[in-house]
Design a protein around this motif. Structure first.
Motif, PDB file in Angstrom:
ATOM      1  N   ILE A   1       0.834  -1.198   0.000  1.00 25.97           N
ATOM      2  CA  ILE A   1       0.000   0.000   0.000  1.00 25.97           C
ATOM      3  C   ILE A   1       0.869   1.249   0.000  1.00 25.97           C
ATOM      4  O   ILE A   1       1.555   1.558   0.982  1.00 25.97           O
TER       5      ILE A   1
ATOM      6  N   ALA B   1      -3.741   3.789  -1.328  1.00 27.91           N
ATOM      7  CA  ALA B   1      -4.607   4.196  -0.223  1.00 27.91           C
ATOM      8  C   ALA B   1      -5.699   5.138  -0.726  1.00 27.91           C
ATOM      9  O   ALA B   1      -6.878   4.999  -0.371  1.00 27.91           O
ATOM     10  N   ARG B   2      -5.307   6.088  -1.580  1.00 35.82           N
ATOM     11  CA  ARG B   2      -6.295   7.015  -2.127  1.00 35.82           C
ATOM     12  C   ARG B   2      -7.237   6.309  -3.096  1.00 35.82           C
ATOM     13  O   ARG B   2      -8.428   6.637  -3.169  1.00 35.82           O
TER      14      ARG B   2
ATOM     15  N   GLY C   1       2.253  -1.980   4.130  1.00 32.84           N
ATOM     16  CA  GLY C   1       2.692  -0.706   3.594  1.00 32.84           C
ATOM     17  C   GLY C   1       3.897  -0.839   2.677  1.00 32.84           C
ATOM     18  O   GLY C   1       4.675  -1.791   2.783  1.00 32.84           O
TER      19      GLY C   1
ATOM     20  N   VAL D   1      -1.088   8.609   4.049  1.00 36.93           N
ATOM     21  CA  VAL D   1      -1.432   7.232   3.673  1.00 36.93           C
ATOM     22  C   VAL D   1      -2.493   6.676   4.620  1.00 36.93           C
ATOM     23  O   VAL D   1      -3.521   6.133   4.188  1.00 36.93           O
ATOM     24  N   THR D   2      -2.245   6.793   5.923  1.00 32.86           N
ATOM     25  CA  THR D   2      -3.188   6.212   6.883  1.00 32.86           C
ATOM     26  C   THR D   2      -4.511   6.968   6.904  1.00 32.86           C
ATOM     27  O   THR D   2      -5.566   6.346   7.089  1.00 32.86           O
TER      28      THR D   2
ATOM     29  N   LEU E   1      -6.385   5.524   3.914  1.00 26.47           N
ATOM     30  CA  LEU E   1      -6.715   4.117   4.145  1.00 26.47           C
ATOM     31  C   LEU E   1      -7.789   3.976   5.217  1.00 26.47           C
ATOM     32  O   LEU E   1      -8.753   3.219   5.066  1.00 26.47           O
TER      33      LEU E   1
ATOM     34  N   ALA F   1      -4.462   0.473  10.010  1.00 22.07           N
ATOM     35  CA  ALA F   1      -5.504  -0.227   9.257  1.00 22.07           C
ATOM     36  C   ALA F   1      -6.466  -0.990  10.159  1.00 22.07           C
ATOM     37  O   ALA F   1      -7.054  -1.989   9.753  1.00 22.07           O
TER      38      ALA F   1
END
Length: 264
Positions: free
Chosen positions: A26, A31-32, A62, A82-83, A86, A143
């Motif tokens: 990821i 993620a987007r 990741g 990123v998080t 996600l 996640a």
């Protein structure tokens, strides 16, 4: 695009991780992409989501190669981006009525475990293996892994996996409740598709209510939860799907829930 999405007639949405050459690691783009897919599913009111990963592995977590190119404040900002994407994707899928079916194979690690654990039905190939991996590189979970695992496995087993990073084979994953069932690798796609197709024709609103009741029941006292169940059942009984279900049962025929919009 690192995430593919197709919505088929009848409301089955196929969401596919498309970085197979990188183990579907990821990165920010993926993620987007997952967030875009989740929002599209919510907007289009799909009936079921089938989540898969291309290649030998479902998702190895990741993208450490991407992360290693950054440091300091830049790395913090990147990981937050990123998080954030996600986690918003996970929230959006969870808030929908549509159940999520995940088909997992090969290596499942880090955030990949979060994606697998967040699904309502997780079908695993017999070659799948699960490794938390976070603390092995000095990271902590994301996640939803630290939320899902204690609820699925209990806190002791969750901490065992999170602290030791031991590898869990598919058979053990089924035994401890990390996945719903295990099938031969060459049957994974067909079994996951069969499961998703069966749910596609079902009462989507009732599925959504059931998902929320199960989630709420994990933290609710019995009394308030019984009240919640009673209100939900009364609402379901007067819905289009509820009326069709009872009529079909009394008429000794299969119900046709597909004619009712997903939210009714």
């Amino acid at each position: 695009m690192s995430v593919g999405m197709d919505i088929h007639d009848g409301g089955l949405a196929r969401v596919t991780l498309r970085r197979g050459e990188a183990g579907n690691a990821i990165d920010l783009d993926m993620a987007r992409g997952l967030l875009d897919a989740a929002r599209t599913c919510a907007r289009e009111a799909v009936r079921v989501v089938l989540l898969t990963g291309e290649g030998k592995s479902f998702c190895v977590g990741g993208d450490l190669r991407e992360f290693s190119c950054l440091s300091g404040e830049a790395l913090e900002k990147h990981l937050t981006a990123v998080t954030d994407a996600l986690h918003d994707a996970l929230r959006t899928f969870a808030a929908s009525d549509a159940p999520v079916v995940a088909a997992v194979q090969g290596a499942v690690a880090g955030a990949g475990i979060g994606l697998a654990a967040s699904a309502d039905v997780t079908v695993a190939a017999d070659d799948a293996s699960f490794t938390a991996a976070y603390t092995g590189i000095g990271y902590s979970p994301d996640a939803g892994v630290s939320w899902f695992l204690p609820r699925l496995l209990g806190p002791k087993r969750a901490l065992d996996l999170l602290l030791t990073n031991r590898r869990v084979a598919a058979a053990e994953a089924e035994e401890i409740g990390l996945v719903s069932r295990v099938v031969a690798a060459d049957r994974l796609a067909a079994e996951a598709a069969r499961t998703a197709e069966a749910l596609r024709g079902g009462p989507t609103a009732a599925y959504g209510t059931t998902r929320r009741l199960v989630a709420a029941g994990l933290t609710s006292d019995l009394g308030p939860h019984l009240d919640r169940e009673a209100r939900a059942l009364a609402a379901a009984a007067v819905s289009d799907a509820g009326r069709e279900g009872v009529a079909a049962f009394l008429g000794k025929r299969a119900p046709d829930f597909s004619s009712a919009p997903p939210g009714t």
